[in-house]
Design an enzyme around this catalytic site. Sequence first.
Site, mmCIF file in Angstrom:
data_model
loop_
_atom_site.group_PDB
_atom_site.id
_atom_site.type_symbol
_atom_site.label_atom_id
_atom_site.label_comp_id
_atom_site.label_asym_id
_atom_site.label_seq_id
_atom_site.Cartn_x
_atom_site.Cartn_y
_atom_site.Cartn_z
ATOM 1 N N ASN A 12 -4.000 64.119 4.792
ATOM 2 C CA ASN A 12 -2.681 64.649 5.132
ATOM 3 C C ASN A 12 -1.966 65.250 3.925
ATOM 4 O O ASN A 12 -0.759 65.125 3.778
ATOM 5 C CB ASN A 12 -1.827 63.570 5.807
ATOM 6 C CG ASN A 12 -0.557 64.098 6.459
ATOM 7 O OD1 ASN A 12 0.471 63.442 6.401
ATOM 8 N ND2 ASN A 12 -0.603 65.254 7.077
ATOM 9 N N CYS A 14 -3.529 68.524 2.600
ATOM 10 C CA CYS A 14 -3.992 69.916 2.510
ATOM 11 C C CYS A 14 -3.913 70.636 3.858
ATOM 12 O O CYS A 14 -2.982 71.383 4.129
ATOM 13 C CB CYS A 14 -5.427 69.985 1.989
ATOM 14 S SG CYS A 14 -5.661 69.361 0.324
#
Length: 163
Positions: A12, A14
């Site tokens: 959580n 990229c």
Amino acid sequence: MTYRVCFVCTGNICRSPMAESVFRARVAEAGLDDRVEADSAGTGGWHEGDGADPRTVRVLTEHGYDGEHTARQFQASWFARLDLVIALDSGHLKSLRRLAPTEEDARKVRLLRSYDPAAGDDLDVPDPYYGGLDGFEECLEMVEAASEGLLAAVRDDVEGTTV
């Protein structure tokens, strides 16, 4: 009634925050931001509480998107309040479907690129984390392409929902 979408990748930081930001912008452009909410999470909690990867933030802001984000881990209990859970690759898809408490919840999980007719058979958004900035740019292109089809599908669902 609010339609809720959650984008999920590994950590959580990229792909899923990028998808969340792009989709929120599309929702606002469509005038649906009072009826559709988007957020994101990771299958793991390694980065919980961290901001998005600086390369994600850079690519998002350079293209006019919001880079504000705080990482969190997806919880099975969230299925009850979500209408769609959007996986960024097939590994996430499998993990999320195993985590789903019911078959109905498992059917809420879809791959993001399945909403891009030009994607062909390769529906995974590659993880840019271990590469350079060009991987983040490529990720953004894939997310933007799929967001149009996802918005159309969500719009159809929302317009069919009684408010």
